[in-house]
Write a protein that holds these residues in place. Structure first.
Motif, PDB file in Angstrom:
ATOM      1  N   ILE A   2     109.189  36.362  67.432  1.00 48.84           N
ATOM      2  CA  ILE A   2     109.694  37.093  68.427  1.00 48.84           C
ATOM      3  C   ILE A   2     110.815  37.722  68.379  1.00 48.84           C
ATOM      4  CG2 ILE A   2     110.210  37.587  71.180  1.00 48.84           C
ATOM      5  CD1 ILE A   2     108.071  35.785  71.904  1.00 48.84           C
ATOM      6  N   GLY A   3     111.698  36.657  67.613  1.00 50.58           N
ATOM      7  CA  GLY A   3     113.065  37.102  67.314  1.00 50.58           C
ATOM      8  C   GLY A   3     112.841  38.387  66.097  1.00 50.58           C
ATOM      9  N   LEU A   4     112.030  38.330  65.297  1.00 48.80           N
ATOM     10  CA  LEU A   4     111.828  39.166  64.323  1.00 48.80           C
ATOM     11  C   LEU A   4     111.395  40.471  64.891  1.00 48.80           C
ATOM     12  CD1 LEU A   4     110.247  36.894  61.566  1.00 48.80           C
ATOM     13  CD2 LEU A   4     112.450  38.064  61.339  1.00 48.80           C
ATOM     14  N   VAL A   5     110.439  40.381  65.654  1.00 47.45           N
ATOM     15  CA  VAL A   5     109.948  41.454  66.453  1.00 47.45           C
ATOM     16  C   VAL A   5     111.247  42.242  67.026  1.00 47.45           C
ATOM     17  CG1 VAL A   5     108.442  42.497  68.100  1.00 47.45           C
ATOM     18  CG2 VAL A   5     107.463  40.767  66.511  1.00 47.45           C
ATOM     19  N   LEU A  24     113.612  43.981  64.747  1.00 47.66           N
ATOM     20  CA  LEU A  24     113.230  45.040  63.873  1.00 47.66           C
ATOM     21  C   LEU A  24     112.920  46.249  64.647  1.00 47.66           C
ATOM     22  CD1 LEU A  24     110.873  43.176  61.256  1.00 47.66           C
ATOM     23  CD2 LEU A  24     113.063  44.111  60.891  1.00 47.66           C
ATOM     24  N   THR A  25     112.481  46.072  65.796  1.00 47.71           N
ATOM     25  CA  THR A  25     112.131  47.165  66.993  1.00 47.71           C
ATOM     26  C   THR A  25     113.237  47.642  67.786  1.00 47.71           C
ATOM     27  OG1 THR A  25     111.334  45.676  68.563  1.00 47.71           O
ATOM     28  CG2 THR A  25     109.627  46.547  67.005  1.00 47.71           C
ATOM     29  N   GLY A  26     114.231  46.450  68.095  1.00 47.07           N
ATOM     30  CA  GLY A  26     115.310  46.592  68.942  1.00 47.07           C
ATOM     31  C   GLY A  26     116.291  47.618  68.447  1.00 47.07           C
ATOM     32  N   ARG A  27     116.712  47.358  67.063  1.00 45.38           N
ATOM     33  CA  ARG A  27     117.744  48.274  66.161  1.00 45.38           C
ATOM     34  C   ARG A  27     117.363  49.851  66.594  1.00 45.38           C
ATOM     35  NH1 ARG A  27     119.313  49.918  60.691  1.00 45.38           N
ATOM     36  NH2 ARG A  27     121.622  50.257  61.066  1.00 45.38           N
ATOM     37  N   GLY A  37     121.623  39.161  67.968  1.00 43.11           N
ATOM     38  CA  GLY A  37     121.145  39.492  69.421  1.00 43.11           C
ATOM     39  C   GLY A  37     119.780  38.893  69.605  1.00 43.11           C
ATOM     40  N   ALA A  38     118.904  39.361  68.513  1.00 41.07           N
ATOM     41  CA  ALA A  38     117.439  39.011  68.823  1.00 41.07           C
ATOM     42  C   ALA A  38     117.313  37.248  68.757  1.00 41.07           C
ATOM     43  CB  ALA A  38     116.687  39.582  67.709  1.00 41.07           C
ATOM     44  N   PHE A  39     117.870  36.770  67.784  1.00 39.46           N
ATOM     45  CA  PHE A  39     117.720  35.150  67.693  1.00 39.46           C
ATOM     46  C   PHE A  39     118.484  34.581  68.611  1.00 39.46           C
ATOM     47  CE2 PHE A  39     116.056  36.321  63.502  1.00 39.46           C
ATOM     48  CZ  PHE A  39     114.833  35.984  63.473  1.00 39.46           C
TER      49      PHE A  39
END
Length: 163
Positions: free
Chosen positions: A62-65, A68-71, A96-98
């Protein structure tokens, strides 16, 4: 309960400390992505709400997703709303994601008995009840309050340096 605002307190503190090196928007998006599984579980009345997404492996995916989509999504939203901001780097997005996904697993593991947070490395949830739920909420809210003060002080300091 899915989408609790208490998860945002630690993220706000990370933003206050990390500044442009941490994306609070991506962190927030990661929180929402983490809680899609429990939301679906609530709707479908499942006995286990916090399954694979609330594990080390789930947090990684979920961190990867989220990064990659959040930026690109965050950049578009900030630009579209004409909000001045530092350039959103991949490093800030991944931070932020991880931090978002792994802090989510940690916080939820303390309060939800249906979790197996260390999967696939180990079974069980030794974090359950580590601290009382009320104290956990107070700590998260406290992080949010401290971050508000730090961000206000930084803004005041920047305003004082303006020509």
């Amino acid at each position: 309960m899915p989408f609790t605002p208490f998860h945002l307190g630690p993220g706000a503190l990370c933003k206050a400390i990390g500044g442009r090196h941490f994306s609070f928007m991506v962190f927030g998006g990661a929180q929402v992505l983490m809680d899609i599984e429990p939301l679906i579980g609530l709707i479908q009345n499942r006995p286990v709400l916090h399954g694979y997404t609330h594990t080390l492996a789930g947090a990684l995916l979920i961190g990867l997703v989220a990064a990659l989509t959040g930026r690109p999504v965050s950049e578009r939203v900030l630009r579209g709303l004409s909000i001045p901001h530092s350039p959103l780097t991949w490093r800030a997005a991944f931070a932020g994601a991880f931090i978002g996904t792994y802090s989510h697993v940690l916080l939820d593991a303390v309060m939800h008995s249906d979790m197996n947070p260390w999967w696939p490395l180990a079974a069980g949830n030794g974090l359950l009840g580590l601290i009382p739920l009320g104290l956990l909420h107070q700590v998260c809210a406290g992080f949010g309050a401290v971050s508000a003060v730090l961000i206000a002080l930084a803004a005041r300091r920047r305003a004082g340096k303006a020509p």
